[in-house]
Structure formats: structure tokens, C-alpha cells
Write an enzyme that holds these catalytic residues in place. Structure first.
Site, PDB file in Angstrom:
ATOM      1  N   CYS A  97     -22.048   3.322  16.155  1.00  0.00           N
ATOM      2  CA  CYS A  97     -20.720   3.471  15.548  1.00  0.00           C
ATOM      3  C   CYS A  97     -20.539   4.933  15.187  1.00  0.00           C
ATOM      4  O   CYS A  97     -21.287   5.471  14.369  1.00  0.00           O
ATOM      5  CB  CYS A  97     -20.643   2.568  14.318  1.00  0.00           C
ATOM      6  SG  CYS A  97     -19.095   2.738  13.404  1.00  0.00           S
ATOM      7  N   CYS A 104     -10.947  10.581   6.250  1.00  0.00           N
ATOM      8  CA  CYS A 104      -9.798   9.983   6.946  1.00  0.00           C
ATOM      9  C   CYS A 104      -8.551  10.237   6.113  1.00  0.00           C
ATOM     10  O   CYS A 104      -8.572  10.066   4.899  1.00  0.00           O
ATOM     11  CB  CYS A 104     -10.015   8.473   7.105  1.00  0.00           C
ATOM     12  SG  CYS A 104      -8.706   7.659   8.051  1.00  0.00           S
ATOM     13  N   CYS A 108      -6.081   3.222   3.612  1.00  0.00           N
ATOM     14  CA  CYS A 108      -6.167   1.763   3.594  1.00  0.00           C
ATOM     15  C   CYS A 108      -6.892   1.363   2.302  1.00  0.00           C
ATOM     16  O   CYS A 108      -7.936   1.924   1.965  1.00  0.00           O
ATOM     17  CB  CYS A 108      -6.917   1.251   4.813  1.00  0.00           C
ATOM     18  SG  CYS A 108      -6.154   1.766   6.374  1.00  0.00           S
ATOM     19  N   GLY A 149     -12.654   8.031  10.013  1.00  0.00           N
ATOM     20  CA  GLY A 149     -11.535   8.668  10.689  1.00  0.00           C
ATOM     21  C   GLY A 149     -10.711   7.749  11.557  1.00  0.00           C
ATOM     22  O   GLY A 149     -11.089   6.613  11.833  1.00  0.00           O
ATOM     23  N   GLU A 150      -9.549   8.259  11.951  1.00  0.00           N
ATOM     24  CA  GLU A 150      -8.628   7.509  12.806  1.00  0.00           C
ATOM     25  C   GLU A 150      -8.636   8.164  14.195  1.00  0.00           C
ATOM     26  O   GLU A 150      -8.083   9.259  14.384  1.00  0.00           O
ATOM     27  CB  GLU A 150      -7.229   7.525  12.162  1.00  0.00           C
ATOM     28  CG  GLU A 150      -6.109   7.068  13.070  1.00  0.00           C
ATOM     29  CD  GLU A 150      -6.352   5.719  13.748  1.00  0.00           C
ATOM     30  OE1 GLU A 150      -6.903   4.790  13.122  1.00  0.00           O
ATOM     31  OE2 GLU A 150      -6.008   5.602  14.938  1.00  0.00           O
ATOM     32  N   SER A 178     -11.145   2.010  18.094  1.00  0.00           N
ATOM     33  CA  SER A 178     -10.426   1.204  17.114  1.00  0.00           C
ATOM     34  C   SER A 178      -9.361   2.046  16.427  1.00  0.00           C
ATOM     35  O   SER A 178      -9.583   3.219  16.125  1.00  0.00           O
ATOM     36  CB  SER A 178     -11.422   0.677  16.064  1.00  0.00           C
ATOM     37  OG  SER A 178     -10.745  -0.090  15.089  1.00  0.00           O
ATOM     38  N   SER A 202      -6.915  -2.560  14.062  1.00  0.00           N
ATOM     39  CA  SER A 202      -7.155  -3.005  12.687  1.00  0.00           C
ATOM     40  C   SER A 202      -5.837  -3.537  12.151  1.00  0.00           C
ATOM     41  O   SER A 202      -4.971  -2.766  11.738  1.00  0.00           O
ATOM     42  CB  SER A 202      -7.642  -1.836  11.829  1.00  0.00           C
ATOM     43  OG  SER A 202      -8.911  -1.421  12.283  1.00  0.00           O
ATOM     44  N   LEU A 203      -5.680  -4.847  12.162  1.00  0.00           N
ATOM     45  CA  LEU A 203      -4.382  -5.436  11.801  1.00  0.00           C
ATOM     46  C   LEU A 203      -4.386  -5.894  10.337  1.00  0.00           C
ATOM     47  O   LEU A 203      -3.576  -5.444   9.539  1.00  0.00           O
ATOM     48  CB  LEU A 203      -4.066  -6.593  12.751  1.00  0.00           C
ATOM     49  CG  LEU A 203      -2.695  -7.243  12.582  1.00  0.00           C
ATOM     50  CD1 LEU A 203      -1.567  -6.246  12.801  1.00  0.00           C
ATOM     51  CD2 LEU A 203      -2.548  -8.434  13.538  1.00  0.00           C
ATOM     52  N   HIS A 204      -5.244  -6.818  10.005  1.00  0.00           N
ATOM     53  CA  HIS A 204      -5.531  -7.219   8.614  1.00  0.00           C
ATOM     54  C   HIS A 204      -4.441  -7.973   7.872  1.00  0.00           C
ATOM     55  O   HIS A 204      -4.647  -8.372   6.726  1.00  0.00           O
ATOM     56  CB  HIS A 204      -5.948  -6.019   7.759  1.00  0.00           C
ATOM     57  CG  HIS A 204      -7.092  -5.223   8.325  1.00  0.00           C
ATOM     58  ND1 HIS A 204      -8.224  -5.808   8.846  1.00  0.00           N
ATOM     59  CD2 HIS A 204      -7.269  -3.877   8.465  1.00  0.00           C
ATOM     60  CE1 HIS A 204      -9.047  -4.854   9.266  1.00  0.00           C
ATOM     61  NE2 HIS A 204      -8.497  -3.684   9.060  1.00  0.00           N
ATOM     62  N   ASN A 278     -16.655  -5.914   2.968  1.00  0.00           N
ATOM     63  CA  ASN A 278     -17.772  -5.230   2.335  1.00  0.00           C
ATOM     64  C   ASN A 278     -17.248  -4.571   1.070  1.00  0.00           C
ATOM     65  O   ASN A 278     -16.322  -3.766   1.139  1.00  0.00           O
ATOM     66  CB  ASN A 278     -18.353  -4.187   3.293  1.00  0.00           C
ATOM     67  CG  ASN A 278     -18.898  -4.849   4.544  1.00  0.00           C
ATOM     68  OD1 ASN A 278     -19.762  -5.719   4.465  1.00  0.00           O
ATOM     69  ND2 ASN A 278     -18.374  -4.474   5.710  1.00  0.00           N
TER      70      ASN A 278
HETATM   71  N1  SAH Z   1      -9.463   4.133  11.515  1.00  0.00           N
HETATM   72  C1  SAH Z   1      -9.864   3.236  12.575  1.00  0.00           C
HETATM   73  C2  SAH Z   1     -11.345   3.314  12.875  1.00  0.00           C
HETATM   74  C3  SAH Z   1     -12.243   2.782  11.766  1.00  0.00           C
HETATM   75  S1  SAH Z   1     -12.781   1.200  12.237  1.00  0.00           S
HETATM   76  C4  SAH Z   1      -9.479   1.830  12.224  1.00  0.00           C
HETATM   77  O1  SAH Z   1      -9.184   1.570  11.045  1.00  0.00           O
HETATM   78  O2  SAH Z   1      -9.424   0.974  13.095  1.00  0.00           O
HETATM   79  C5  SAH Z   1     -13.414   0.543  10.761  1.00  0.00           C
HETATM   80  C6  SAH Z   1     -13.058  -0.918  10.635  1.00  0.00           C
HETATM   81  O3  SAH Z   1     -13.593  -1.441   9.396  1.00  0.00           O
HETATM   82  C7  SAH Z   1     -11.557  -1.092  10.560  1.00  0.00           C
HETATM   83  O4  SAH Z   1     -11.183  -2.286  11.174  1.00  0.00           O
HETATM   84  C8  SAH Z   1     -11.368  -1.188   9.062  1.00  0.00           C
HETATM   85  O5  SAH Z   1     -10.156  -1.769   8.722  1.00  0.00           O
HETATM   86  C9  SAH Z   1     -12.549  -2.018   8.659  1.00  0.00           C
HETATM   87  N2  SAH Z   1     -12.832  -1.938   7.223  1.00  0.00           N
HETATM   88  C10 SAH Z   1     -12.420  -0.978   6.357  1.00  0.00           C
HETATM   89  N3  SAH Z   1     -12.871  -1.230   5.118  1.00  0.00           N
HETATM   90  C11 SAH Z   1     -13.567  -2.385   5.189  1.00  0.00           C
HETATM   91  C12 SAH Z   1     -14.289  -3.149   4.236  1.00  0.00           C
HETATM   92  N4  SAH Z   1     -14.372  -2.751   2.978  1.00  0.00           N
HETATM   93  N5  SAH Z   1     -14.901  -4.276   4.665  1.00  0.00           N
HETATM   94  C13 SAH Z   1     -14.841  -4.646   5.962  1.00  0.00           C
HETATM   95  N6  SAH Z   1     -14.186  -3.951   6.905  1.00  0.00           N
HETATM   96  C14 SAH Z   1     -13.543  -2.838   6.527  1.00  0.00           C
END
Ligand code: SAH
Length: 336
Positions: A97, A104, A108, A149-150, A178, A202-204, A278
């Protein structure tokens, strides 16, 4: 290794053009340093060792989780922290990874990286040096751009690095980028990239109101536009897009939300990856039962759904935990 600098130094020294490739091939296959490059003249190796540091990153700390995951904290030459994680699975898979930026700029609410100071975009060489560090330890077969980072804010450098990963042993089909859905980069990725590199979103959240609340970037790039871009990715490449969905108790894990998510995604273009939260402060993670029920709703709607295996939580190496905290409470191994 700064590949541009390598090239410039070799040109300066009047070396034949194949030298850059020769040096890179050694590094990409996990060579420990210039001294190992036996088909490069010894005098040249010495000059390179002086002129081009073998890595653009300095390893500051390395921690090992009980589950075998390794996290490395590096510094760039101008002092920015960068973290990368190697995940080892029982079936032998080795997944790396990597970070695309130091910190970043997005915020979020559930992610620790967003809370640290944003540094800058990483160069292609700084991204590759994360991979090479671990390649020197062992063979790698998967890479995810899911560290700090993004990636779509640094797309050119990310692609330049990703395009060299096959030399390191990681095929494009086993490389995943991602994104939060940063549309300018995402659209370019979808329309311009020919390599079969995979895409994750990363939709959520299944609706704009909730997504904007937990991911401010949604105000700028709302769900419908982002999903449309991902659908186009599926249509162009015929590879499903991964949807990442972090499970937050009482926030986005209800049955009605699962149904809305299913309706939004449809059966064809997406695979859902539910991520156990997490802990980073603000939220509680969904219970196992809630995750199982959510998964069942998606399954009944015909959407392939998996639950992500949590790795490296004890060393703050799990998703969303990369924040370059100076010290974790983990065991620290000797630095290389
Ligand atoms: N910025 C990009 C690349 C990072 S990927 C992106 O967000 O997609 C990291 C992944 O872990 C993303 O899906 C993010 O939303 C997720 N993530 C962030 N914080 C988290 C947490 N506390 N527990 C589980 N997943 C998390």
C-alpha cells in the site's frame, strides 16, 4: 532513486543510453545498492553512489504487526513524512500500500491522514522508492494506491510510477488506484489510461446528504457524477470498479442505507468492499452483525460484496490510520 537525476548524471558522464535502464533493472529487481550492479563498471558505480542517492526516501522507522504487516515511515529529502504498508496474506499474497502525497488535503471525517498537515505531492521516484524498499525485503505481487493522499490530485506522477510497477513484479491488473472521486483526475483516468490498472472508489454513503457530512469533497463532486464516471470506466474496460465503504455504527450501516446503496450501484459495474472502521476518534465501528446484515442486503440485490480483512491495526498501519505519528506503541525493528 531519482530517475531523472540518474539520467542527467549518466548523460553528463557521457555514458551510453542503455545505462539508465541497466541501473533501473537492478533496482527494480530488489538490488541492495549500486555495488551489486555487476554489469556496470566499478568506477561508474562509485560515481553514481556519490551523485545519485540510491533512494529518494530515508527510512525513519519500521514497525511490524502481530499479523505480519510491516509499516515503514520515510522522510523525503526535504523532510516530509511518507508511510507505506506491506500486507502479507496466508495464501502467500504480498500486497503493498503506497502513498501518493505526504498527508492529504481532503478532510474525510473518519480518516487520520486528513487530520495531519498536508505536505505535497510525491514525485514518481518517491512513490516507486516505497515499492523498492519492500522489494528489497521480498517479492511483491499487488499494489494499492491507498496510503496517504488522494492519487487523482497527483495523477501524472501516480501513473508514471504505476507504469513502472511491472518491472518491480507487479502487473497492472494487480495494481489498484483508489480515489474519493476527485472528478478532474478520475475522468482523465477513465478516458485516457489504456493499461488495465484497476479503480476503487471510496464512497462510504449512499446519498449526498450523508456523504457530504462525512466527506466534505462530496460538496464539490456529488455522487451521481462520480458514479457516472466509474460506470464509464466499467464500460470501457469491462472490469468492475471496487466500491469501498467504511462501516460506521449508526451512521451509514443501516438496512435502508444498504438498499439505497444497492439501488445506486446496480448489479453490473461494481463490487463492494466493506471496510471495518479502524478507530481514529470520531466514530464507533459497526458490529460484526451489522456488517453481516449489510452484506446480506447487497448480496440479495446481486452485488458481489466482500469484507476487508483488517491488517496492521496494532501498529496504526490499517486503512485510515496513516498519520505519520512520531511513535507508535509498537515493536520497532532495526532500520535498514
Ligand atoms: N484518498 C484515496 C486513497 C486512500 S485509500 C481514497 O480515499 O480513496 C484509503 C481507504 O481507507 C479509503 O477508502 C478510505 O476511505 C479508507 N479509510 C479512511 N479512514 C478509515 C478508517 N478509519 N477505517 C477504515 N477505513 C478508512
Amino acid at each position: 532513486m531519482d530517475l531523472e537525476r540518474l539520467d542527467a548524471v549518466l548523460v553528463d558522464l557521457g555514458e551510453p543510453s542503455y545505462r539508465t535502464r541497466q541501473v533501473w533493472d537492478w533496482a527494480a529487481r530488489g538490488g541492495p545498492g549500486y555495488e551489486a550492479m555487476t554489469n556496470v563498471p566499478a568506477s561508474l558505480r562509485e560515481r553514481l553512489a556519490e551523485a545519485v542517492p540510491f533512494s529518494t526516501l530515508t527510512l525513519e522507522e519500521e514497525s511490524q504487526s502481530r499479523d505480519g504487516t510491516v509499516k515503514a515511515l520515510f522522510r523525503t529529502s526535504d523532510g516530509h513524512p511518507v508511510e507505506s504498508v506491506l500486507m502479507r496474506y496466508r495464501d502467500g499474497r504480498r500486497s503493498l500500500c503506497v502513498s501518493s502525497q505526504s498527508g492529504c488535503p481532503l478532510t474525510c471525517s473518519f480518516c487520520a491522514t486528513g487530520a495531519m498537515r498536508f505536505g505535497r505531492n510525491l514525485t514518481p521516484s518517491e512513490i516507486l522508492d516505497q515499492a523498492l524498499h519492500f522489494r528489497r525485503l521480498e517479492r511483491l505481487d499487488h499494489c494499492v494506491f491507498m496510503g496517504m493522499g488522494e492519487p487523482m490530485l497527483n495523477l501524472d506522477h501516480v501513473l508514471e510510477a504505476a507504469r513502472r510497477l511491472p518491472d518491480v513484479g507487479i502487473a497492472h491488473r494487480r495494481t489498484t488506484i483508489s480515489t474519493v472521486g476527485w472528478l478532474p483526475g478520475l475522468r482523465r483516468f477513465v478516458d485516457e489510461v489504456e493499461e488495465p490498472i484497476r479503480l476503487a472508489l471510496s464512497l462510504h454513503a449512499p446519498d449526498d446528504e450523508l456523504r457530504s457530512r462525512i466527506m466534505p469533497v462530496n460538496d464539490r463532486y456529488p455522487i451521481a457524477d462520480v458514479i457516472a464516471a466509474c460506470r464509464r470506466s466499467f464500460e470501457r474496460r469491462r472490469r468492475r470498479v471496487f466500491v469501498e465503504y467504511v462501516m460506521l455504527a449508526g451512521v451509514n450501516d443501516g438496512a435502508e442505507q444498504a438498499r439505497r446503496l444497492a439501488a445506486l450501484l446496480g448489479r453490473e459495474a461494481f463490487t463492494v468492499n466493506l471496510i471495518p472502521y479502524n478507530p481514529t476518534g470520531l466514530y464507533d465501528g459497526s458490529s460484526r452483525g451489522a456488517i453481516a446484515s449489510f452484506k446480506a442486503v447487497l448480496g440479495r440485490a446481486g452485488i458481489p460484496t466482500t469484507v476487508r480483512l483488517t491488517r496492521g491495526r496494532d501498529i496504526a498501519a490499517a486503512c485510515g490510520q496513516l498519520a505519520a505519528a512520531p511513535r507508535t506503541r509498537s515493536r520497532t525493528t532495526a532500520t535498514a
